[in-house]
Scaffold this active site. Structure first.
Site, PDB file in Angstrom:
ATOM      1  N   ASP A 100       0.827  -1.208   0.000  1.00 17.86           N
ATOM      2  CA  ASP A 100       0.000   0.000   0.000  1.00 17.86           C
ATOM      3  C   ASP A 100       0.863   1.261   0.000  1.00 17.86           C
ATOM      4  OD1 ASP A 100       0.928  -0.458   2.598  1.00 17.86           O
ATOM      5  OD2 ASP A 100      -1.051  -0.366   3.540  1.00 17.86           O
ATOM      6  N   ASP A 103       7.085   3.645   3.441  1.00 16.78           N
ATOM      7  CA  ASP A 103       7.319   4.751   4.364  1.00 16.78           C
ATOM      8  C   ASP A 103       8.822   4.794   4.675  1.00 16.78           C
ATOM      9  OD1 ASP A 103       6.610   6.803   6.151  1.00 16.78           O
ATOM     10  OD2 ASP A 103       6.253   5.405   7.784  1.00 16.78           O
ATOM     11  N   LYS A 131       6.135   7.417   0.095  1.00 18.71           N
ATOM     12  CA  LYS A 131       6.368   8.577   0.965  1.00 18.71           C
ATOM     13  C   LYS A 131       7.872   8.714   1.104  1.00 18.71           C
ATOM     14  CE  LYS A 131       3.336   8.860   4.692  1.00 18.71           C
ATOM     15  NZ  LYS A 131       3.016   8.574   6.107  1.00 18.71           N
TER      16      LYS A 131
END
Ligand code: IMP
Ligand code: MG
Length: 185
Positions: A100, A103, A131
């Site tokens: 998904d 990070d 991200k």
């Protein structure tokens, strides 16, 4: 109160996600033209994206899932616990890890190394969101749906305390929702 009221802003709409999943599926179809890759979705956040992506790959693919979690209360960087392992023997397979959001990158770095160590022929990464501002390890996704800024997002598989996963879009939570949920556990 229904979760929709907790969303401050819709960042990426359902249509935008589906259009991007189509583009990524077409790119993967080209890149793996003579191969039969195994898609490996990381539970639970990747499920909606995995479902959209696989419909758009025009190859003889199979999929499997893994569930991993970071060790808590330890300082060991990058160490993960496998909660549900693959059911498929992967020696010699070309694997596309589906996630998904990347990070810090620790989860995917560890999973990728684990699968290569088990004898996968190749491992690439396809993530809905990236991200990159928060990356702490040297790992890059091969296929990226969207770059996002350093804010906490939910929906389309992504949760906050297990809520909001089923929203059909990606949004940013109202700050007070995160505080309230933390206090109530
Ligand atoms: P990493 O190992 O730090 O890259 O962690 C990646 C995982 O953290 C993702 O698969 C998500 O489960 C979770 N995560 C990171 N950022 C967010 C976010 O903004 N919203 C929801 N989950 C997130
Ligand atoms: Mg995840």
């Amino acid at each position: 109160m229904w979760e929709k009221n907790d969303i401050r802003e819709i960042l990426i709409s359902e249509n935008e996600i589906q259009e991007r999943a189509k583009q990524l599926g077409e790119q993967i179809t080209k890149d793996y033209s003579s191969k039969k890759p195994l898609l490996v979705g990381l539970l639970r956040g990747s499920v909606p994206f995995l479902a959209d992506l696989m419909k758009n790959i025009d190859l003889d693919i199979q999929f499997d899932t893994m569930d991993v979690s970071s060790y808590e209360g330890t300082e060991s960087v990058g160490e993960i616990r496998i909660l549900k392992d693959l059911d498929t023997p992967i020696k010699g397979l070309d694997i596309i890890l589906v996630e998904d959001i990347v990070d810090t990158g620790r989860t995917l770095q560890t999973v990728k190394n684990t699968l290569l160590h088990r004898g996968a022929a190749s491992v690439t990464i396809c993530t809905l969101l990236n991200k990159s501002a928060r990356r702490t390890v040297d790992i890059q996704a091969d296929y990226i749906g969207f770059e996002v800024a350093d804010e906490f997002v939910v929906g389309y598989g992504m949760d906050f305390n297990q809520k909001y996963r089923c929203l059909p879009y990606i949004g940013v939570l109202n700050a007070e929702c995160m505080v309230n949920i933390c206090i109530s556990g």
